[in-house]
Scaffold this active site. Sequence first.
Site, short mmCIF file in Angstrom:
data_model
loop_
_atom_site.label_atom_id
_atom_site.label_comp_id
_atom_site.label_asym_id
_atom_site.label_seq_id
_atom_site.Cartn_x
_atom_site.Cartn_y
_atom_site.Cartn_z
N ALA A 69 -57.97 34.98 -2.96
CA ALA A 69 -58.20 36.01 -1.95
C ALA A 69 -58.77 37.22 -2.67
O ALA A 69 -58.55 37.40 -3.87
CB ALA A 69 -56.88 36.37 -1.28
N GLY A 112 -56.04 31.69 -3.24
CA GLY A 112 -56.61 31.31 -1.95
C GLY A 112 -57.76 30.32 -2.10
O GLY A 112 -58.04 29.54 -1.18
N GLU A 115 -56.15 27.08 -2.26
CA GLU A 115 -55.66 26.79 -0.91
C GLU A 115 -56.81 26.36 0.00
O GLU A 115 -56.67 25.45 0.82
CB GLU A 115 -54.93 28.02 -0.34
N GLU A 135 -50.75 33.68 -7.93
CA GLU A 135 -50.26 34.83 -7.15
C GLU A 135 -49.02 35.46 -7.78
O GLU A 135 -48.81 36.67 -7.69
CB GLU A 135 -49.94 34.39 -5.70
C1 HXC Z 1 -61.50 40.20 -6.15
C2 HXC Z 1 -62.19 39.26 -8.13
C3 HXC Z 1 -61.22 38.23 -7.99
C4 HXC Z 1 -60.38 38.25 -6.84
C5 HXC Z 1 -62.30 37.91 -9.83
N1 HXC Z 1 -62.83 39.01 -9.26
N2 HXC Z 1 -61.32 37.41 -9.07
N3 HXC Z 1 -62.32 40.23 -7.21
N4 HXC Z 1 -60.55 39.26 -5.95
N5 HXC Z 1 -59.46 37.30 -6.60
C6 HXC Z 1 -63.92 39.83 -9.78
C7 HXC Z 1 -63.50 40.65 -11.00
O1 HXC Z 1 -62.83 41.83 -10.60
C8 HXC Z 1 -64.82 40.94 -11.64
O2 HXC Z 1 -65.49 41.95 -10.93
C9 HXC Z 1 -65.62 39.65 -11.37
O3 HXC Z 1 -64.97 39.02 -10.28
C10 HXC Z 1 -65.60 38.71 -12.56
O4 HXC Z 1 -64.26 38.49 -12.93
P1 HXC Z 1 -63.73 38.68 -14.44
O5 HXC Z 1 -62.27 38.89 -14.35
O6 HXC Z 1 -64.52 39.72 -15.15
O7 HXC Z 1 -64.07 37.25 -15.06
P2 HXC Z 1 -63.28 36.48 -16.21
O8 HXC Z 1 -62.89 37.42 -17.32
O9 HXC Z 1 -64.11 35.28 -16.53
O10 HXC Z 1 -61.90 36.01 -15.54
C11 HXC Z 1 -61.96 35.07 -14.46
C12 HXC Z 1 -60.56 35.00 -13.77
C13 HXC Z 1 -60.10 36.40 -13.40
C14 HXC Z 1 -59.56 34.36 -14.77
C15 HXC Z 1 -60.71 34.07 -12.58
O11 HXC Z 1 -61.15 37.05 -12.68
C16 HXC Z 1 -58.88 36.41 -12.53
O12 HXC Z 1 -57.76 36.25 -13.04
N6 HXC Z 1 -59.06 36.65 -11.22
C17 HXC Z 1 -57.96 36.77 -10.30
C18 HXC Z 1 -57.38 35.43 -9.96
C19 HXC Z 1 -56.20 35.54 -9.01
O13 HXC Z 1 -55.19 36.20 -9.35
N7 HXC Z 1 -56.31 34.94 -7.83
C20 HXC Z 1 -55.26 34.97 -6.82
C21 HXC Z 1 -55.53 36.12 -5.92
S1 HXC Z 1 -54.23 36.33 -4.72
P3 HXC Z 1 -65.71 43.43 -11.59
O14 HXC Z 1 -66.47 44.18 -10.52
O15 HXC Z 1 -64.35 43.97 -11.83
O16 HXC Z 1 -66.48 43.19 -12.85
C22 HXC Z 1 -54.49 35.15 -3.58
C23 HXC Z 1 -53.51 35.15 -2.41
C24 HXC Z 1 -53.92 34.21 -1.33
O17 HXC Z 1 -55.37 34.38 -3.65
C25 HXC Z 1 -53.16 34.54 -0.09
C26 HXC Z 1 -53.85 33.97 1.13
C27 HXC Z 1 -53.22 34.47 2.44
#
Ligand code: HXC
Length: 261
Positions: A69, A112, A115, A135
């Site tokens: 998400a 997400g 999911e 998450e």
């Molecule tokens: C918004 C995101 C994002 C996310 C990555 N980006 N994931 N933006 N939401 N979920 C953005 C980063 O901020 C960054 O933008 C760009 O994408 C590239 O990501 P990097 O982190 O620089 O890349 P990298 O170092 O290769 O790392 C990749 C990654 C990491 C390991 C996937 O980005 C990460 O941990 N992302 C979050 C993953 C996560 O926690 N997902 C769960 C989310 S909660 P900028 O502009 O900053 O350079 C969820 C709840 C669902 O999903 C509920 C549903 C109802």
Amino acid sequence: MSDTSMQTLIVGAPSNGVQLVTLNRPEALNALNTQLLGELSAVLDAAEASDDVRAVVLTGSSRAFAAGADIKEMAERDLVGILNDPRQQHWQRITRFPKPVIAAVNGFCLGGGCELAMHADIIIAGEDARFGQPEINLGIMPGAGGTQRLLRAVGKSMAMQMVLTGDAISARQAQQSGLVSEITQPEFTVERALAVAASIARKAPLAVRLAKESVLKGMDTDLASGLRFERHAFTVLAGTADRNEGIAAFQEKRKPEFNGQ
Ligand code: HXC
């Protein structure tokens, strides 16, 4: 007809009964914001209504299917915002889509994103795909079916490990656990998913629809109820022209021509 570009998706013209939908927010690793989920809902509305679409392939980029998400958007929502979250309806819409969906997954498939992939009926993954529910690292937990669909896909121990540690698993582990049906070289993931989808698209649409519904029914009901549903669905198909065509074609040693009747 050429590809239709929405703001967050690239939607291919149906070909061989298959529509390819590509998540397209590269700047955010295809993070699922409200706009993307809304556009996906709209695409599925159109795909459901179109006789030209018999299966959908959903994919992302080589770097990410979807990294979850959109965390930046989530940060702006308080409790009431989450309760009134329009994305809930979009997830419901994806859940209700009656035609087969194949997720072609490369790279990060997290939160997400994982999911969303699990909403698909089949997941085909590139060797480099990473599946996870991180998450817990944000002080939250999966909220779009992650705890439930993952449990049913991979069993309790693996689901618990993924959900409680937030650690991702490899494509190989995902296949061994039953989350993924096939692994390909990353450059062939979409091609393979399109081929599987095209194979499904050649079958009798009503049989495909009821078979999908019947398998999904088995995910949330007891065996006796599931078997009853299967029996009813099987009986319904006995009244279709496509069933007569399928049997006649077998007996006449030719390929069937199904028309969805
Ligand atoms: C918004 C995101 C994002 C996310 C990555 N980006 N994931 N933006 N939401 N979920 C953005 C980063 O901020 C960054 O933008 C760009 O994408 C590239 O990501 P990097 O982190 O620089 O890349 P990298 O170092 O290769 O790392 C990749 C990654 C990491 C390991 C996937 O980005 C990460 O941990 N992302 C979050 C993953 C996560 O926690 N997902 C769960 C989310 S909660 P900028 O502009 O900053 O350079 C969820 C709840 C669902 O999903 C509920 C549903 C109802």
